[in-house]
Design a protein around this motif. Structure first.
Motif, PDB file in Angstrom:
ATOM      1  N   VAL A   4      -3.843  -8.871   3.913  1.00  0.00           N
ATOM      2  CA  VAL A   4      -5.315  -9.192   2.800  1.00  0.00           C
ATOM      3  C   VAL A   4      -5.804 -10.735   2.829  1.00  0.00           C
ATOM      4  O   VAL A   4      -4.807 -11.559   2.802  1.00  0.00           O
ATOM      5  CB  VAL A   4      -5.296  -8.952   1.763  1.00  0.00           C
ATOM      6  N   HIS A  32      -6.218   1.972  -6.079  1.00  0.00           N
ATOM      7  CA  HIS A  32      -6.007   0.778  -6.521  1.00  0.00           C
ATOM      8  C   HIS A  32      -5.466   0.819  -8.021  1.00  0.00           C
ATOM      9  O   HIS A  32      -5.913   1.718  -7.993  1.00  0.00           O
ATOM     10  CB  HIS A  32      -7.492  -0.475  -6.237  1.00  0.00           C
ATOM     11  N   ARG A  54      -1.385  -2.842   1.628  1.00  0.00           N
ATOM     12  CA  ARG A  54      -2.152  -3.662   1.070  1.00  0.00           C
ATOM     13  C   ARG A  54      -1.583  -5.170   0.957  1.00  0.00           C
ATOM     14  O   ARG A  54      -2.019  -5.199  -0.061  1.00  0.00           O
ATOM     15  CB  ARG A  54      -3.674  -3.348   0.971  1.00  0.00           C
TER      16      ARG A  54
END
Ligand SMILES: Cc1ncc(COP(=O)(O)O)c(C=O)c1O
Length: 384
Positions: A32, A162, A212
């Protein structure tokens, strides 16, 4: 030159990326790099991870374009998807993987794909599993996935979510989010992309096909201090940014004298004050409290007085050797090996490491270090 520099250790960045891979060995790890790689310089960080990371993630197309302009070829995930239909042609043809989190994005993308019959796209369908920021509810997702799956322009659909509380141990919301998303993933039989840094480090049930990691790549421990894994992770991650400057003036003051704006600090004893070239105009937080630690020649001293735009002041009474030119480390690793974590500084500013790192302003030069590469990417011709 003004002595303030953000030194970026690209070896440490690579090391931290490999730690993410080590924690989630069955998954692939997209790096990221949004918000200019959390303030570290996205182009340089992407170049340093280019041979390791199979994909990179940014917030939006503009950030992705900046990476493409620097020769990054791997898939680039757009974490917020797109904001306007006008972005779609470039997304479809440019190797981007868009997140889809609202119905209009799905409709717009499928409509636009019809104009590009030779292109097939990977998308990430975002589920709101409990954080209540972006994403479709688990009930909505089934139909949408069905449409995407049967559309010939869609090559691959990843299920994404998320987490709101992965940094906190035994958190009931994380348990609930994991249950929701793992049940959905099994039902839909889709590859999963769920874990941010704290989940990558501490929640193997979230790993699946892709993780991520963001902040951990930059050497920040994302786990709460009372998390049982916190101290272990501190041993494993290496700081990437060292914000370094020098003392540019020294004041010898008797007791009872004010220092700086608002006279917030009044000396209680005869005091030597070091004036450091770094201020809120560089991104150093003006809310840093009295006593915020700073390293001078590798030794801890305390901030004394308010941070001003271009300078801050530290009490160097205990360091008689220190003077004009002494090396100051605002956070990171000092040349002597002493470290001051950006997370510790953040606590003194009532904020988090993310805001301090992303807040370092463009006027602070970044100097990139990599053991097997030229000293700066400017030298290497990677950056203009
Ligand atoms: C959608 C998404 N995925 C991954 C990340 C990376 O999170 P972290 O920096 O905590 O690893 C973020 C960052 O906020 C994000 O918004």
């Amino acid at each position: 030159m003004r002595p303030l520099t953000a030194h970026i250790d690209l070896d440490a960045l690579r090391h931290n990326y490999l730690q993410a891979r080590r924690c989630a060995p069955q998954a692939r790890a997209m790096a990221v790099l949004k918000a200019n790689a959390y303030g570290h310089g996205a182009a340089a960080c992407a170049a340093a991870l280019g041979d390791l990371a199979p994909a990179m993630a940014v917030a939006c197309l503009e950030e992705g374009q900046a990476l493409r302009a620097h020769g990054i070829k791997c898939p680039i995930v757009l974490l917020e998807g797109f904001f306007e239909v006008s972005e779609l042609d470039e997304i479809i043809t440019g190797g981007y993987w868009s997140v889809l989190h609202t119905p209009w994005q799905v409709e717009a993308l499928l409509e636009r794909l019809a104009h590009w019959p030779q292109h097939r796209l990977t998308v990430l369908i975002k589920c709101d599993s409990g954080m209540h920021r972006l994403g479709f509810s688990p009930d909505e997702i089934q139909n949408i996935c069905q449409r995407l799956r049967t559309h010939e322009g869609i090559e691959q659909t990843l299920l994404m979510t998320h987490f709101a509380t992965a940094d906190v141990p035994d958190n009931p919301l994380l348990t609930r989010q994991l249950e929701t998303i793992n049940t959905l993933r099994s039902r839909l039989d889709l590859p999963g992309c769920f874990a941010n840094s704290p989940a990558t480090l501490s929640a193997p049930a979230s790993h699946h096909d892709w993780v991520r990691p963001g902040v951990m790549l930059y050497g920040v421990n994302p786990l709460e201090r009372h998390h049982p894994l916190h101290d272990e992770i501190n041993q494993v991650l290496q700081p990437v940014m060292t914000l370094e400057s020098r003392i540019i003036a020294v004041r010898e003051l008797p007791a009872g004298e004010p220092i700086g704006y608002g006279a917030r600090h009044v000396t209680r004893r005869p005091t030597r004050v070091g004036v450091v070239a770094c201020g809120y105009g560089d991104g150093y937080d003006r809310h840093a409290k009295e006593g915020t630690p700073v390293l001078v020649d590798g030794q801890r001293v305390a901030l004394a007085g308010r941070v001003s735009m271009d300078m801050l002041t530290v009490d160097i009474t205990e360091l008689p050797e220190a003077g004009i030119g002494s090396r100051v480390t605002l956070w990171g690793r000092d040349a002597s090996g002493a470290t001051l974590s950006v997370s510790e500084v953040a606590r003194w500013c009532d904020t988090i490491a993310y805001t301090l790192l992303t807040g370092i302003l463009p006027r602070v030069p970044r100097c990139y270090h990599r053991s097997d590469a030229p000293k700066t990417l400017i030298d290497a011709g990677v950056l203009p």
